[in-house]
Design an enzyme around this catalytic site. Structure first.
Site, PDB file in Angstrom:
ATOM      1  N   ASP A   4      32.450 -15.321   3.024  1.00  0.00           N
ATOM      2  CA  ASP A   4      31.872 -14.008   3.264  1.00  0.00           C
ATOM      3  C   ASP A   4      33.026 -13.013   3.289  1.00  0.00           C
ATOM      4  O   ASP A   4      34.039 -13.243   3.954  1.00  0.00           O
ATOM      5  CB  ASP A   4      31.158 -14.023   4.628  1.00  0.00           C
ATOM      6  CG  ASP A   4      29.912 -13.172   4.631  1.00  0.00           C
ATOM      7  OD1 ASP A   4      30.014 -11.990   4.261  1.00  0.00           O
ATOM      8  OD2 ASP A   4      28.844 -13.680   5.020  1.00  0.00           O
ATOM      9  N   ASP A  22      29.638  -8.376   1.967  1.00  0.00           N
ATOM     10  CA  ASP A  22      28.734  -7.863   2.994  1.00  0.00           C
ATOM     11  C   ASP A  22      28.556  -6.343   2.905  1.00  0.00           C
ATOM     12  O   ASP A  22      29.530  -5.612   2.696  1.00  0.00           O
ATOM     13  CB  ASP A  22      29.345  -8.213   4.363  1.00  0.00           C
ATOM     14  CG  ASP A  22      28.480  -7.750   5.520  1.00  0.00           C
ATOM     15  OD1 ASP A  22      27.379  -8.292   5.677  1.00  0.00           O
ATOM     16  OD2 ASP A  22      28.912  -6.846   6.263  1.00  0.00           O
ATOM     17  N   GLU A  56      38.111 -22.463 -13.060  1.00  0.00           N
ATOM     18  CA  GLU A  56      36.711 -22.153 -12.767  1.00  0.00           C
ATOM     19  C   GLU A  56      36.526 -20.642 -12.647  1.00  0.00           C
ATOM     20  O   GLU A  56      37.439 -19.926 -12.228  1.00  0.00           O
ATOM     21  CB  GLU A  56      36.244 -22.815 -11.459  1.00  0.00           C
ATOM     22  CG  GLU A  56      36.959 -22.285 -10.227  1.00  0.00           C
ATOM     23  CD  GLU A  56      36.365 -22.748  -8.897  1.00  0.00           C
ATOM     24  OE1 GLU A  56      35.458 -23.590  -8.894  1.00  0.00           O
ATOM     25  OE2 GLU A  56      36.839 -22.245  -7.853  1.00  0.00           O
ATOM     26  N   HIS A  65      20.500 -14.791   7.524  1.00  0.00           N
ATOM     27  CA  HIS A  65      20.583 -14.748   8.983  1.00  0.00           C
ATOM     28  C   HIS A  65      20.141 -13.405   9.573  1.00  0.00           C
ATOM     29  O   HIS A  65      20.258 -13.209  10.781  1.00  0.00           O
ATOM     30  CB  HIS A  65      22.017 -15.056   9.409  1.00  0.00           C
ATOM     31  CG  HIS A  65      22.987 -14.042   8.896  1.00  0.00           C
ATOM     32  ND1 HIS A  65      23.462 -14.078   7.603  1.00  0.00           N
ATOM     33  CD2 HIS A  65      23.526 -12.950   9.457  1.00  0.00           C
ATOM     34  CE1 HIS A  65      24.259 -13.046   7.407  1.00  0.00           C
ATOM     35  NE2 HIS A  65      24.319 -12.342   8.517  1.00  0.00           N
ATOM     36  N   ASP A  66      19.699 -12.488   8.738  1.00  0.00           N
ATOM     37  CA  ASP A  66      19.178 -11.206   9.230  1.00  0.00           C
ATOM     38  C   ASP A  66      17.661 -11.134   9.156  1.00  0.00           C
ATOM     39  O   ASP A  66      17.068 -10.146   9.598  1.00  0.00           O
ATOM     40  CB  ASP A  66      19.730 -10.037   8.391  1.00  0.00           C
ATOM     41  CG  ASP A  66      21.162  -9.691   8.758  1.00  0.00           C
ATOM     42  OD1 ASP A  66      21.667 -10.208   9.767  1.00  0.00           O
ATOM     43  OD2 ASP A  66      21.769  -8.899   8.020  1.00  0.00           O
TER      44      ASP A  66
HETATM   45  C1  LIG Z   1      22.752 -10.571   5.604  1.00  0.00           C
HETATM   46  C2  LIG Z   1      24.004 -10.055   6.213  1.00  0.00           C
HETATM   47  O1  LIG Z   1      25.068 -10.564   5.954  1.00  0.00           O
HETATM   48  N1  LIG Z   1      23.916  -9.056   7.036  1.00  0.00           N
HETATM   49  C3  LIG Z   1      25.038  -8.475   7.700  1.00  0.00           C
HETATM   50  C4  LIG Z   1      25.277  -7.127   7.137  1.00  0.00           C
HETATM   51  O2  LIG Z   1      26.331  -6.514   7.743  1.00  0.00           O
HETATM   52  C5  LIG Z   1      26.188  -6.339   9.124  1.00  0.00           C
HETATM   53  C6  LIG Z   1      27.460  -5.723   9.595  1.00  0.00           C
HETATM   54  O3  LIG Z   1      28.555  -6.415   9.067  1.00  0.00           O
HETATM   55  C7  LIG Z   1      25.899  -7.641   9.828  1.00  0.00           C
HETATM   56  O4  LIG Z   1      25.523  -7.368  11.146  1.00  0.00           O
HETATM   57  C8  LIG Z   1      24.770  -8.356   9.157  1.00  0.00           C
HETATM   58  O5  LIG Z   1      24.574  -9.616   9.710  1.00  0.00           O
END
Ligand SMILES: CC(=O)N[C@H]1CO[C@H](CO)[C@@H](O)[C@@H]1O
Ligand SMILES: *[C@@H]1O[C@H](CO)[C@@H](O)[C@H](O)[C@H]1NC(C)=O
Ligand SMILES: *[C@@H]1O[C@H](CO)[C@@H](O)[C@H](O)[C@H]1NC(C)=O
Ligand SMILES: *[C@@H]1O[C@H](CO)[C@@H](O)[C@H](O)[C@H]1NC(C)=O
Ligand SMILES: CC(=O)N[C@H]1CO[C@H](CO)[C@@H](O)[C@@H]1O
Ligand SMILES: [Ca+2]
Ligand SMILES: [Ca+2]
Length: 581
Positions: free
Chosen positions: A116, A223, A290, A361-362
């Site tokens: 990430d 992100d 790669e 995860h959101d």
């Molecule tokens: C899906 C994801 O990665 N969401 C992130 C987006 O960015 C914010 C701030 O860095 C995070 O809180 C989220 O989890």
């Protein structure tokens, strides 16, 4: 001597020709939320060694690569999305040596590791931020600093530079007494935004990419990319302009949704930065044998999303397909689902690689968002449509959201509501509860203390071990579909989508000579008969190669194309066969 020389040349050639530039185009990428995947040392927090222990599981599932949510040094105010040092591992997740061992083990198994990349902001504990706050030479403009404005009603009082509100509620500006200025934070107060108008910031971030590429990672997931830039006050007479109201009811002035964010996202400069990063990744294609993948996360409209792919002049990234995630819900009909898939395939520039996202995860987990009866159908779609498939940990077994009480809540987005009744509307904790490995205490996630978030109540019935043992399970279906994913039809077959009725969706991937696969989904709660005579290219006989938990057919069944019975909520994957029996 001569012989050795010849040999060396041959080996070099072999390496060059072995450059794998295709793997990513059909990769199945599994998202691991490290904190909740597997705890190896009993402190209740998942870690790198835990991930390493579970790599054989991911390999046997057929995953091609893992994307790890942030593992870097962080005070964890936003669970790793607030980074203190981009080049260090968080001690609670392990050491750099643990990471290298994870990489080594993954490589041995043929699994790729994707990290990430969180470029928009650091933690306020980062050395860069501390230096910038002190105006140390070279660091003054690393972040977005601005003077307050004088309160017209109360002279002497100072107000934030604009009305901008952060994702996690309240002002996007935080006063820093040390520097005597406000800094900008699109997310939490502890996540100051970097200033991409500084060439030094741009250079440092490229160094971060190179650091991890040099260690051997296969790429990045980027992100919150569309928050990279905010408007330049120089274009607005030296002030930051206020954002207009969105008009969305059911919000309040402290809420992000209350405003229309025309000055703080999707700015044109963003895309050039992504294209520059793509060039950095491309430097490694030859030397590492790669292609390095880059995927971007941006919750924005389709038009802006598609721009990340790049243009005639410059290559970009794979922008996450959030229309698949957001537009399809438990009420979507077969026609709705077809429309959403077609939309991506239509707007994606020709020759680029599609992708299908069912969760992260959101978001509320798939089984909770769409209902457990649609888990097989949605997993099959993501896995059989062309391009990259993304699976968030637990979706392969149909995990549901856990219940997290106000007392146990950890997500800053929920905590900042200060509302013990309605906090859950903003909380992302329910989809971050620990993975269900088995029926033992804490679902086999940890052998130690209480996990950092409670394990969901249903872990005794819903876990990997139970599903591995039962003849029909979400997991076994998922694994069967993944196996078919490795075939030529699934990789290269032409895509056909037929909304047969409101309830029946048929997806074909056909190669010349009528070889291919057919996915049949029944979204309703009654059985139906499907006649695929109208798909003339399809041969007469089809073999069941994957059969969802709610189907009557078993694997190996031969069906006639004009007489396919699909039980309620069944997802079936069929393969063409040249003749019966
Ligand atoms: C899906 C994801 O990665 N969401 C992130 C987006 O960015 C914010 C701030 O860095 C995070 O809180 C989220 O989890
Ligand atoms: C970082 O921000 C948090 C608020 O989120 C604050 O409590 C903490 O003191 C700040 N730390 C530094 C080093 O500025
Ligand atoms: C689905 O339909 C029901 C009934 O019309 C409605 O109450 C619900 O909000 C809808 N759900 C979604 C996710 O659209
Ligand atoms: C799908 O299931 C629904 C509900 O069980 C049923 O009414 C319908 O006939 C089924 N469709 C097919 C094609 O089997
Ligand atoms: C064949 C099969 O497993 N059918 C089941 C499908 O799901 C319903 C409940 O949603 C069950 O009642 C059926 O037995
Ligand atoms: Ca641990
Ligand atoms: Ca920003």
């Amino acid at each position: 001597m001569k012989l050795i020389l010849v040999l060396t040349v041959t080996i070099k050639l072999a390496i060059v020709s072995a450059t794998d530039t295709e793997w990513w185009k059909t990769a199945l990428i599994y998202q691991i939320y490290p904190r909740s995947f597997k705890d190896s040392d009993g402190d209740g927090i998942g870690d790198l060694t835990g991930i390493k222990e579970k790599l054989p599981y991911l390999k046997s599932t057929g995953v091609d690569g893992i994307w790890l949510s942030p593992i870097y040094l962080s005070p964890m105010r936003d669970f790793g999305y607030d980074i203190t040092d981009y080049k260090q591992i968080a001690p609670e997740y392990g050491t750099m040596k643990d990471f290298q061992e994870l990489l080594k083990e993954a490589r041995k198994l043929g699994l790729r590791v994707i990290l990430d990349f969180v470029p928009n902001h650091t933690s306020n504990e980062s050395d860069w931020f501390i230096r910038s706050a002190r105006r140390e030479p070279g660091y003054e403009d690393f972040y977005v600093w601005a003077d307050g404005i004088v309160d017209p009603e109360r002279p002497g009082e100072v107000l934030p530079p604009s009305n901008w509100v952060s994702h996690f509620r309240r002002s996007m500006w935080e006063y820093h007494p040390g520097r005597g200025q406000y800094y900008l934070h699109q997310f939490a107060i502890g996540q100051p935004d970097l200033n991409y108008r500084s060439q030094r910031v741009q250079a440092e971030m490229k160094e971060v990419l190179r650091f991890w590429l040099d260690l051997g990672v296969s790429g990045f997931r980027v992100d919150a990319i569309n928050k990279l830039y905010e408007v330049d006050p120089n274009d607005y007479g030296g002030v930051y302009p206020d954002e207009p109201l969105s008009g969305i009811s059911d919000t309040d002035p402290d809420d992000y949704e209350y405003y229309d964010h025309i000055f703080t996202q999707d700015l044109a400069e963003t895309y050039e930065v992504v294209f520059d990063w793509r060039e950095v990744l491309d430097e490694y294609t030859e030397t590492h044998g790669e292609y390095k993948i880059m995927m971007t996360e941006a919750y924005t409209n389709l038009f802006n999303t598609i721009l990340y792919y790049g243009n005639e002049n410059r290559d970009g990234a794979i922008p996450f397909n959030f229309i698949f995630l957001e537009e399809i819900n438990k009420n979507s009909t077969a026609r709705d689902i077809k429309t959403t898939i077609d939309k991506w395939m239509t707007y994606m520039p020709h020759g680029r690689v599609a992708n299908w996202v069912n969760g992260n995860h959101d978001q509320s987990r798939l089984a909770s968002r769409q209902g457990p009866e649609r888990v097989d159908a949605m997993n099959m779609l993501a896995l059989m449509l062309p391009g990259v498939a993304l699976t968030y940990q637990g979706e392969e077994i149909g995990m549901t959201d856990g219940h997290v009480s106000w007392e146990d809540t950890k997500d800053p987005q929920a905590c900042n509501t200060d509302d013990p009744i309605n906090y859950w509307k903003k909380s992302r904790d329910p989809s971050r509860t620990p993975y269900h490995w088995d029926s033992s205490v804490f679902a086999g996630f940890t052998c130690g203390v209480e996990p950092w978030l409670p394990v969901a109540d249903n872990y005794k019935e819903l876990n990997l071990q139970v599903q591995l043992r039962s003849r029909r399970s979400h997991y076994n279906f998922y694994k069967d579909v993944v196996a078919v994913r490795k075939t030529a039809a699934s990789k290269y077959g032409d895509l056909g989508i037929l909304a047969y009725t409101e309830d029946i969706l048929v997806v074909t991937r056909l190669l010349p000579n009528a070889r291919g696969i057919v996915g049949v989904i029944n979204l309703s709660n009654k059985p139906q008969l499907v006649d695929l005579s109208s798909v003339t290219l399809l041969p007469k006989y089809l073999k069941v190669v994957a059969s969802g938990v709610n189907c009557t057919q078993t694997k190996g069944f031969i069906l006639l194309k004009d007489y396919i019975i699909v039980s309620n909520n069944c997802a079936l994957l069929l393969q063409t066969i040249s003749r019966c029996c």
